[in-house]
Motif scaffolding. Structure first.
Motif, PDB file in Angstrom:
ATOM      1  N   LYS A  93       0.815  -1.217   0.000  1.00 17.95           N
ATOM      2  CA  LYS A  93       0.000   0.000   0.000  1.00 17.95           C
ATOM      3  C   LYS A  93       0.850   1.271   0.000  1.00 17.95           C
ATOM      4  O   LYS A  93       0.302   2.374  -0.087  1.00 17.95           O
ATOM      5  CB  LYS A  93      -0.919   0.008   1.226  1.00 17.95           C
ATOM      6  N   GLY A  94       2.174   1.111   0.139  1.00 19.55           N
ATOM      7  CA  GLY A  94       3.039   2.279   0.186  1.00 19.55           C
ATOM      8  C   GLY A  94       3.190   2.875   1.564  1.00 19.55           C
ATOM      9  O   GLY A  94       3.735   3.975   1.714  1.00 19.55           O
ATOM     10  N   SER A  95       2.750   2.172   2.598  1.00 22.79           N
ATOM     11  CA  SER A  95       2.895   2.644   3.990  1.00 22.79           C
ATOM     12  C   SER A  95       4.197   2.072   4.549  1.00 22.79           C
ATOM     13  O   SER A  95       4.200   1.110   5.318  1.00 22.79           O
ATOM     14  CB  SER A  95       1.693   2.185   4.829  1.00 22.79           C
ATOM     15  N   TYR A  96       5.297   2.674   4.153  1.00 16.95           N
ATOM     16  CA  TYR A  96       6.600   2.066   4.383  1.00 16.95           C
ATOM     17  C   TYR A  96       7.047   2.125   5.844  1.00 16.95           C
ATOM     18  O   TYR A  96       7.705   1.202   6.335  1.00 16.95           O
ATOM     19  CB  TYR A  96       7.636   2.707   3.461  1.00 16.95           C
ATOM     20  N   TYR A  97       6.715   3.194   6.555  1.00 17.34           N
ATOM     21  CA  TYR A  97       7.065   3.246   7.979  1.00 17.34           C
ATOM     22  C   TYR A  97       6.287   2.190   8.766  1.00 17.34           C
ATOM     23  O   TYR A  97       6.834   1.517   9.643  1.00 17.34           O
ATOM     24  CB  TYR A  97       6.800   4.639   8.539  1.00 17.34           C
ATOM     25  N   ASP A  98       5.014   2.046   8.452  1.00 20.64           N
ATOM     26  CA  ASP A  98       4.209   1.011   9.103  1.00 20.64           C
ATOM     27  C   ASP A  98       4.760  -0.367   8.761  1.00 20.64           C
ATOM     28  O   ASP A  98       4.812  -1.264   9.611  1.00 20.64           O
ATOM     29  CB  ASP A  98       2.746   1.130   8.659  1.00 20.64           C
ATOM     30  N   ALA A 126      13.162   2.451   1.282  1.00 17.51           N
ATOM     31  CA  ALA A 126      12.021   3.310   0.961  1.00 17.51           C
ATOM     32  C   ALA A 126      11.995   4.563   1.824  1.00 17.51           C
ATOM     33  O   ALA A 126      11.568   5.633   1.362  1.00 17.51           O
ATOM     34  CB  ALA A 126      10.717   2.536   1.132  1.00 17.51           C
ATOM     35  N   VAL A 127      12.466   4.467   3.075  1.00 21.73           N
ATOM     36  CA  VAL A 127      12.436   5.630   3.975  1.00 21.73           C
ATOM     37  C   VAL A 127      13.815   6.287   4.088  1.00 21.73           C
ATOM     38  O   VAL A 127      14.046   7.097   4.976  1.00 21.73           O
ATOM     39  CB  VAL A 127      11.912   5.236   5.372  1.00 21.73           C
ATOM     40  N   LYS A 128      14.752   5.894   3.215  1.00 23.92           N
ATOM     41  CA  LYS A 128      16.088   6.498   3.117  1.00 23.92           C
ATOM     42  C   LYS A 128      16.985   6.212   4.319  1.00 23.92           C
ATOM     43  O   LYS A 128      17.894   6.969   4.614  1.00 23.92           O
ATOM     44  CB  LYS A 128      15.989   8.013   2.878  1.00 23.92           C
ATOM     45  N   ASP A 129      16.725   5.117   5.021  1.00 24.20           N
ATOM     46  CA  ASP A 129      17.593   4.712   6.125  1.00 24.20           C
ATOM     47  C   ASP A 129      18.555   3.652   5.579  1.00 24.20           C
ATOM     48  O   ASP A 129      18.400   2.455   5.813  1.00 24.20           O
ATOM     49  CB  ASP A 129      16.766   4.155   7.286  1.00 24.20           C
ATOM     50  N   TYR A 130      19.570   4.113   4.859  1.00 23.95           N
ATOM     51  CA  TYR A 130      20.439   3.198   4.129  1.00 23.95           C
ATOM     52  C   TYR A 130      21.398   2.425   5.030  1.00 23.95           C
ATOM     53  O   TYR A 130      21.802   1.315   4.688  1.00 23.95           O
ATOM     54  CB  TYR A 130      21.209   3.969   3.049  1.00 23.95           C
ATOM     55  N   ARG A 131      21.746   2.977   6.160  1.00 24.67           N
ATOM     56  CA  ARG A 131      22.622   2.245   7.069  1.00 24.67           C
ATOM     57  C   ARG A 131      21.886   1.062   7.687  1.00 24.67           C
ATOM     58  O   ARG A 131      22.455  -0.023   7.844  1.00 24.67           O
ATOM     59  CB  ARG A 131      23.165   3.184   8.153  1.00 24.67           C
ATOM     60  N   SER A 155      12.082  -4.507  -8.819  1.00 29.43           N
ATOM     61  CA  SER A 155      10.988  -3.643  -9.266  1.00 29.43           C
ATOM     62  C   SER A 155       9.639  -4.340  -9.098  1.00 29.43           C
ATOM     63  O   SER A 155       8.602  -3.684  -8.990  1.00 29.43           O
ATOM     64  CB  SER A 155      11.182  -3.244 -10.728  1.00 29.43           C
ATOM     65  N   GLU A 156       9.647  -5.669  -9.031  1.00 31.36           N
ATOM     66  CA  GLU A 156       8.408  -6.415  -8.945  1.00 31.36           C
ATOM     67  C   GLU A 156       7.726  -6.301  -7.591  1.00 31.36           C
ATOM     68  O   GLU A 156       6.550  -6.629  -7.463  1.00 31.36           O
ATOM     69  CB  GLU A 156       8.660  -7.893  -9.264  1.00 31.36           C
ATOM     70  N   ILE A 157       8.460  -5.865  -6.572  1.00 29.10           N
ATOM     71  CA  ILE A 157       7.839  -5.819  -5.252  1.00 29.10           C
ATOM     72  C   ILE A 157       6.961  -4.596  -5.080  1.00 29.10           C
ATOM     73  O   ILE A 157       6.200  -4.508  -4.125  1.00 29.10           O
ATOM     74  CB  ILE A 157       8.892  -5.857  -4.133  1.00 29.10           C
ATOM     75  N   TYR A 158       7.077  -3.663  -5.999  1.00 25.57           N
ATOM     76  CA  TYR A 158       6.328  -2.416  -5.875  1.00 25.57           C
ATOM     77  C   TYR A 158       4.995  -2.498  -6.607  1.00 25.57           C
ATOM     78  O   TYR A 158       4.937  -2.896  -7.767  1.00 25.57           O
ATOM     79  CB  TYR A 158       7.127  -1.251  -6.451  1.00 25.57           C
ATOM     80  N   SER A 159       3.929  -2.107  -5.933  1.00 29.14           N
ATOM     81  CA  SER A 159       2.638  -1.949  -6.601  1.00 29.14           C
ATOM     82  C   SER A 159       2.468  -0.513  -7.082  1.00 29.14           C
ATOM     83  O   SER A 159       1.524  -0.202  -7.789  1.00 29.14           O
ATOM     84  CB  SER A 159       1.490  -2.316  -5.652  1.00 29.14           C
ATOM     85  N   ARG A 160       3.419   0.351  -6.675  1.00 27.71           N
ATOM     86  CA  ARG A 160       3.365   1.769  -7.063  1.00 27.71           C
ATOM     87  C   ARG A 160       4.683   2.116  -7.747  1.00 27.71           C
ATOM     88  O   ARG A 160       5.692   2.342  -7.097  1.00 27.71           O
ATOM     89  CB  ARG A 160       3.171   2.647  -5.820  1.00 27.71           C
ATOM     90  N   THR A 161       4.685   2.156  -9.091  1.00 27.41           N
ATOM     91  CA  THR A 161       5.931   2.373  -9.818  1.00 27.41           C
ATOM     92  C   THR A 161       6.522   3.747  -9.567  1.00 27.41           C
ATOM     93  O   THR A 161       7.731   3.916  -9.641  1.00 27.41           O
ATOM     94  CB  THR A 161       5.721   2.210 -11.330  1.00 27.41           C
ATOM     95  N   ASP A 163       6.757   5.131  -6.766  1.00 22.74           N
ATOM     96  CA  ASP A 163       7.570   4.998  -5.557  1.00 22.74           C
ATOM     97  C   ASP A 163       8.922   4.372  -5.888  1.00 22.74           C
ATOM     98  O   ASP A 163       9.954   4.781  -5.346  1.00 22.74           O
ATOM     99  CB  ASP A 163       6.848   4.145  -4.519  1.00 22.74           C
ATOM    100  N   LEU A 164       8.912   3.369  -6.752  1.00 22.19           N
ATOM    101  CA  LEU A 164      10.166   2.742  -7.162  1.00 22.19           C
ATOM    102  C   LEU A 164      11.106   3.776  -7.773  1.00 22.19           C
ATOM    103  O   LEU A 164      12.291   3.836  -7.433  1.00 22.19           O
ATOM    104  CB  LEU A 164       9.886   1.621  -8.167  1.00 22.19           C
TER     105      LEU A 164
END
Length: 252
Positions: A93-98, A126-131, A155-161, A163-164
């Protein structure tokens, strides 16, 4: 949407597509996986890593499929209360923090589950926490080194391109802004590797290894890339030699 073997297209006169319906627009058309793909068929399965689409072409060892095989009916991730299912659903759903919150709960329940760490890394990206993404990838590949053999396109894991594209751009911009952050370089190399962009992956992985030559996941991915390059070179030589061999046979 391409599932590894064919394109899947959803058209409906009654359904109105939106950014939250699980479908996405590509080349002027809406694409989606069938609803049945959004299920958990194994207790440690990641639907967007293993089960999604034509999963038998993922090149994952059989034991990875069978070890945790459930005899129960598949679980709809959007109806389940399990932390892992909630994590999948939130990501879709794109709720990456959740999604991260739920992945953390799932990992606390199954700390040795490598795929949870690898999935959590995607939410960290997705939330830019690369470490944190770096730590999750390293942990996941340490527990499951066979992951490097899996043929998966992230790329297949995204339902919202959209966001990718955004997450990819953000990661590239971070590396440009902080060129000495070798952990982010590794994450970008990992990202490229599982998009089958091996030349770009090689550049980032080599940079990471120049800072930490004991970084085993980077070494593992580099070994796979070198094997791929060697095989490709041999195939090219064989293809170039074939016409000459045919000419000799015809002359004789």
């Amino acid at each position: 949407m391409y599932d590894g073997s064919r394109w899947l297209i959803v058209n409906s006169d009654t359904h109105v597509h939106t950014d939250t319906c699980g479908h996405y627009r590509f080349s002027g058309r809406w694409h989606a996986y069938p609803r049945s793909y959004y299920t958990i068929n194994r207790s440690d399965s990641l639907f967007f890593f293993v089960d999604l689409g034509d999963y038998q072409n993922r090149n994952v060892p059989d034991w990875a499929y069978m070890e945790y095989l459930d005899n129960a009916s598949p679980t709809d991730i959007f109806q389940s209360n399990r932390p892992l299912a909630k994590a999948y659903a939130a990501f879709a759903k794109g709720s990456y923090y959740d999604s991260l919150v739920q992945f953390k709960r799932a990992s606390q329940m199954e700390p040795q589950n490598a795929l949870i760490h690898l999935a959590s890394a995607q939410a960290q990206i997705a939330v830019k926490d690369y470490r944190s993404a770096f730590d999750d990838i390293v942990r996941g590949m340490d527990l499951f080194p066979e992951w490097a053999d899996a043929y998966v396109n992230l790329s297949e894991i995204y339902s919202r391109t959209e966001d990718l594209k955004q997450h990819t751009t953000q990661l590239k911009q971070w590396v440009e802004r902080y060129p000495r952050d070798y952990k982010a370089h590794f994450v970008l190399g990992y990202f490229y590797y599982f998009h089958q962009e091996y030349d770009a992956a090689k550049t980032e992985l080599l940079y990471a290894l120049s800072w930490d030559d004991d970084l085993k996941p980077a070494q593992l991915l580099m070994d796979k890339i070198l094997e791929f390059e060697a095989e490709s070179e041999v195939l090219t030589i064989e293809e170039e030699a074939s016409p000459e061999e045919e000419s000799i046979t015809t002359t004789e």
